[in-house]
Motif scaffolding. Structure first.
Motif, PDB file in Angstrom:
ATOM      1  N   ARG A  34      -6.638  -4.759  19.517  1.00 55.86           N
ATOM      2  CA  ARG A  34      -6.715  -3.399  18.973  1.00 55.86           C
ATOM      3  C   ARG A  34      -5.952  -2.431  19.866  1.00 55.86           C
ATOM      4  O   ARG A  34      -5.145  -1.635  19.393  1.00 55.86           O
ATOM      5  CB  ARG A  34      -8.172  -2.958  18.853  1.00 55.86           C
ATOM      6  CG  ARG A  34      -8.300  -1.579  18.244  1.00 55.86           C
ATOM      7  CD  ARG A  34      -9.697  -0.994  18.393  1.00 55.86           C
ATOM      8  NE  ARG A  34      -9.776   0.315  17.760  1.00 55.86           N
ATOM      9  CZ  ARG A  34      -9.321   1.439  18.319  1.00 55.86           C
ATOM     10  NH1 ARG A  34      -8.760   1.430  19.505  1.00 55.86           N
ATOM     11  NH2 ARG A  34      -9.427   2.583  17.654  1.00 55.86           N
ATOM     12  N   HIS A  55      -5.218  -7.448  13.723  1.00 52.17           N
ATOM     13  CA  HIS A  55      -4.412  -6.743  14.722  1.00 52.17           C
ATOM     14  C   HIS A  55      -3.317  -7.656  15.246  1.00 52.17           C
ATOM     15  O   HIS A  55      -3.543  -8.840  15.491  1.00 52.17           O
ATOM     16  CB  HIS A  55      -5.299  -6.279  15.879  1.00 52.17           C
ATOM     17  CG  HIS A  55      -6.145  -5.095  15.530  1.00 52.17           C
ATOM     18  ND1 HIS A  55      -5.619  -3.842  15.305  1.00 52.17           N
ATOM     19  CD2 HIS A  55      -7.482  -4.979  15.352  1.00 52.17           C
ATOM     20  CE1 HIS A  55      -6.599  -3.001  15.012  1.00 52.17           C
ATOM     21  NE2 HIS A  55      -7.744  -3.674  15.023  1.00 52.17           N
ATOM     22  N   ASN A 115      -5.838   0.111   9.165  1.00 47.00           N
ATOM     23  CA  ASN A 115      -6.772  -0.711   8.397  1.00 47.00           C
ATOM     24  C   ASN A 115      -7.854   0.173   7.771  1.00 47.00           C
ATOM     25  O   ASN A 115      -7.828   1.397   7.920  1.00 47.00           O
ATOM     26  CB  ASN A 115      -7.345  -1.849   9.253  1.00 47.00           C
ATOM     27  CG  ASN A 115      -8.282  -1.344  10.347  1.00 47.00           C
ATOM     28  OD1 ASN A 115      -8.733  -0.192  10.328  1.00 47.00           O
ATOM     29  ND2 ASN A 115      -8.566  -2.208  11.313  1.00 47.00           N
ATOM     30  N   ARG A 116      -8.814  -0.448   7.096  1.00 49.13           N
ATOM     31  CA  ARG A 116      -9.770   0.377   6.347  1.00 49.13           C
ATOM     32  C   ARG A 116     -10.777   1.077   7.248  1.00 49.13           C
ATOM     33  O   ARG A 116     -11.573   1.884   6.803  1.00 49.13           O
ATOM     34  CB  ARG A 116     -10.455  -0.426   5.263  1.00 49.13           C
ATOM     35  CG  ARG A 116     -11.301  -1.565   5.770  1.00 49.13           C
ATOM     36  CD  ARG A 116     -11.731  -2.390   4.576  1.00 49.13           C
ATOM     37  NE  ARG A 116     -12.307  -3.644   5.008  1.00 49.13           N
ATOM     38  CZ  ARG A 116     -13.545  -4.000   4.768  1.00 49.13           C
ATOM     39  NH1 ARG A 116     -14.333  -3.205   4.067  1.00 49.13           N
ATOM     40  NH2 ARG A 116     -13.990  -5.156   5.186  1.00 49.13           N
ATOM     41  N   ARG A 134      -1.722  -4.310   2.678  1.00 49.41           N
ATOM     42  CA  ARG A 134      -2.564  -4.422   1.480  1.00 49.41           C
ATOM     43  C   ARG A 134      -2.004  -3.552   0.362  1.00 49.41           C
ATOM     44  O   ARG A 134      -1.963  -3.951  -0.792  1.00 49.41           O
ATOM     45  CB  ARG A 134      -3.987  -3.968   1.805  1.00 49.41           C
ATOM     46  CG  ARG A 134      -4.775  -4.947   2.614  1.00 49.41           C
ATOM     47  CD  ARG A 134      -5.764  -5.670   1.696  1.00 49.41           C
ATOM     48  NE  ARG A 134      -6.638  -6.520   2.488  1.00 49.41           N
ATOM     49  CZ  ARG A 134      -6.394  -7.811   2.722  1.00 49.41           C
ATOM     50  NH1 ARG A 134      -5.316  -8.384   2.228  1.00 49.41           N
ATOM     51  NH2 ARG A 134      -7.230  -8.519   3.443  1.00 49.41           N
ATOM     52  N   THR A 137      -2.844  -0.664  13.162  1.00 48.83           N
ATOM     53  CA  THR A 137      -2.493  -2.089  13.188  1.00 48.83           C
ATOM     54  C   THR A 137      -0.971  -2.224  13.295  1.00 48.83           C
ATOM     55  O   THR A 137      -0.241  -1.290  12.958  1.00 48.83           O
ATOM     56  CB  THR A 137      -2.927  -2.791  11.890  1.00 48.83           C
ATOM     57  OG1 THR A 137      -2.346  -2.083  10.773  1.00 48.83           O
ATOM     58  CG2 THR A 137      -4.437  -2.810  11.730  1.00 48.83           C
ATOM     59  N   ALA A 161      -0.926  -7.933  11.181  1.00 49.32           N
ATOM     60  CA  ALA A 161      -1.588  -7.406   9.987  1.00 49.32           C
ATOM     61  C   ALA A 161      -0.719  -7.596   8.745  1.00 49.32           C
ATOM     62  O   ALA A 161       0.508  -7.636   8.821  1.00 49.32           O
ATOM     63  CB  ALA A 161      -1.884  -5.920  10.182  1.00 49.32           C
ATOM     64  N   THR A 206      -3.316  -1.726   5.733  1.00 43.48           N
ATOM     65  CA  THR A 206      -3.204  -3.150   6.042  1.00 43.48           C
ATOM     66  C   THR A 206      -4.590  -3.777   6.168  1.00 43.48           C
ATOM     67  O   THR A 206      -5.598  -3.077   6.159  1.00 43.48           O
ATOM     68  CB  THR A 206      -2.474  -3.374   7.393  1.00 43.48           C
ATOM     69  OG1 THR A 206      -3.377  -3.024   8.461  1.00 43.48           O
ATOM     70  CG2 THR A 206      -1.207  -2.541   7.505  1.00 43.48           C
ATOM     71  N   ASN A 207      -4.600  -5.096   6.328  1.00 38.48           N
ATOM     72  CA  ASN A 207      -5.869  -5.736   6.678  1.00 38.48           C
ATOM     73  C   ASN A 207      -6.120  -5.516   8.169  1.00 38.48           C
ATOM     74  O   ASN A 207      -5.376  -4.777   8.820  1.00 38.48           O
ATOM     75  CB  ASN A 207      -5.867  -7.217   6.277  1.00 38.48           C
ATOM     76  CG  ASN A 207      -4.906  -8.054   7.111  1.00 38.48           C
ATOM     77  OD1 ASN A 207      -4.315  -7.571   8.081  1.00 38.48           O
ATOM     78  ND2 ASN A 207      -4.745  -9.299   6.735  1.00 38.48           N
ATOM     79  N   SER A 208      -7.136  -6.159   8.706  1.00 38.71           N
ATOM     80  CA  SER A 208      -7.532  -5.846  10.082  1.00 38.71           C
ATOM     81  C   SER A 208      -7.012  -6.845  11.105  1.00 38.71           C
ATOM     82  O   SER A 208      -7.459  -6.837  12.250  1.00 38.71           O
ATOM     83  CB  SER A 208      -9.052  -5.774  10.178  1.00 38.71           C
ATOM     84  OG  SER A 208      -9.484  -4.588   9.552  1.00 38.71           O
TER      85      SER A 208
END
Ligand code: ADP
Ligand code: ASP
Ligand code: MG
Length: 401
Positions: free
Chosen positions: A64, A108, A140-141, A114, A146, A111, A104-106
């Protein structure tokens, strides 16, 4: 009037003069009436320097925090390029990945995009601004920064081109197109006028870093009009597309990947279920496996060897060392002094003798093959790392005259 996405890599924005050069390329296209979205990478070696800086403080930083750090490189580039465009008298706005809507997705450091919320970009384009977007990054959400993995700005550019239904996506870099081998290593490499998505995807996946492989995947999926060309010389580049003109060339390229390592699990029982246990344990840790080789059983035991990306070697060894206890493996060995060299060409499936030519070139150069893998569009061999450049050269000479 159309939408054009242009991407400029690290060398293309390395210093003030290069940034002004990029501003000229971009505004030329803008003056022709196009709406311009420009994706940039971090300047020169900035990303490598940032990684080094992090390692001085903590050799095992969290992914991260690493993403927070690495994303700064691209942020410098967007501001400087927007200033350069303004200096030339054109309206520009710089946007970070998240301002540009990259969700994006998570994962790290690797990524996946999305979606792209394109309202902001569209609003700026409606005002005829040149939109300069930071490549390689998203959110990310959980609103954490990321990054998309090394070379990820190519993917940012192609994803934007797909989302905006751009008329053209131009990847500007420090070579004037896609060659039959890395032109910096193989002086006799030839520039390809055109290459198919499938061939380019193989070349990129097998080590030709001129395009990031995910960017090619996306370009194929959304049929993006993609071109690779030089920011330093004005000449036609390489067009990447679904179908190319019929031509005589059987082999489109030779690629090298030095970021591989081989693991051998020795002396496991020669009974059903062993390969399943080994590879499901690796998959559970998200470790991708490439070439796999199993020996013929002898005295009720067998050896299983496979390759992984060098970055996953430590984690894969951790998984495999357990097999000494659980499967009775006699030894688990690893070798990171190897490289994978591949030939790629969609035409080779119907041409016997490609493998023979490749292996013959290696034999003449006294290079030993440790593993082989084939598909309808490529043949890869694993060889000693120190011989990899020679291997690329002799294989290239054998196929491309
Ligand atoms: P950028 O910073 O613009 O993204 P990269 O360094 O990622 O540029 O990619 C361009 C480099 O890719 C070239 O300088 C070249 O050395 C290397 N390369 C490797 N294989 C090939 C190939 N088949 N064709 C062209 N370039 C290649
Ligand atoms: N700056 C990032 C890297 O060096 C992303 C890119 O250049 O595409 O990998
Ligand atoms: Mg690149």
């Amino acid at each position: 009037m159309g939408i054009v996405v242009q991407k400029f890599g690290g060398t293309s924005v390395a210093n003030a003069e290069r940034i002004m050069n990029v501003a000229n390329i971009v505004t030329e296209k803008y003056k022709q009436g196009n709406n311009m979205v420009v994706v940039v990478s971090a300047q020169g070696d900035t990303t490598d320097d940032l990684i080094e800086k992090a390692n001085e403080i903590n050799p095992h930083p969290s992914k991260r925090e690493m993403d927070v750090l690495l994303s700064t490189g691209e942020q410098i580039s967007i501001a400087l390029l927007a200033m350069a465009i303004e200096k030339l008298g054109f309206p520009a706005v710089s946007l970070t990945g998240w301002q540009a809507g990259f969700v994006t997705n998570s994962a790290h450091s690797a990524a996946r995009i999305r979606s792209i919320q394109k309202e902001r970009i569209e609003k700026e384009l409606d005002q005829r601004k040149i939109v300069v977007v930071a490549g390689f990054q998203g959110l990310n959400r959980y609103d954490d920064i990321t990054t998309l993995g090394r070379g990820g700005s190519d993917t940012s550019a192609v994803a934007l081109a797909a989302a905006l239904r751009a008329d053209l996506c131009q990847i500007y870099t420090d070579v004037d197109g896609v060659y039959t081998a890395d032109p910096r290593k193989v002086p006799t490499a030839k520039k390809l006028e055109e290459v198919t998505f499938d061939e380019m995807l193989e070349l990129a996946t097998l080590g030709a870093q001129v395009l990031n492989n995910r960017s090619v995947e996306l370009a194929k999926k959304y049929n993006v009009n993609l071109e690779v060309l030089s920011s330093l010389e004005r000449k036609p580049g390489t067009v990447v597309k679904e179908v190319v003109k019929m031509e005589k060339m059987l082999i489109k390229g030779v690629a090298k990947d030095s970021n591989v390592a081989r693991i051998s699990v020795m002396g496991v029982p020669d009974v059903p279920g062993i390969a399943y246990k080994i590879f499901s344990s690796l998959a559970a840790k998200n470790i991708d496996v490439d070439i796999i080789l199993q020996s013929i059983g002898r005295e009720n035991t067998k050896d299983i060897a496979f390759t992984v990306n060098s970055g996953n070697l430590e984690a894969a060894m951790e998984v495999c060392n357990v097999f000494k206890d659980t499967l009775g493996a006699m030894a688990v060995l690893c070798d990171d002094q190897v490289a994978k060299v591949s030939v790629v060409g969609a035409g080779m499936q119907s041409h016997p003798g490609v493998a023979a030519t490749m292996f013959g070139a290696l034999a003449d150069a006294n290079i030993n093959i440790r593993m082989i893998s084939t598909s309808e569009i490529k043949i890869s061999v694993l060889i000693d790392k120190e011989k990899a450049d020679t291997a690329v050269q002799v294989i290239h000479d054998a196929f491309i005259h």
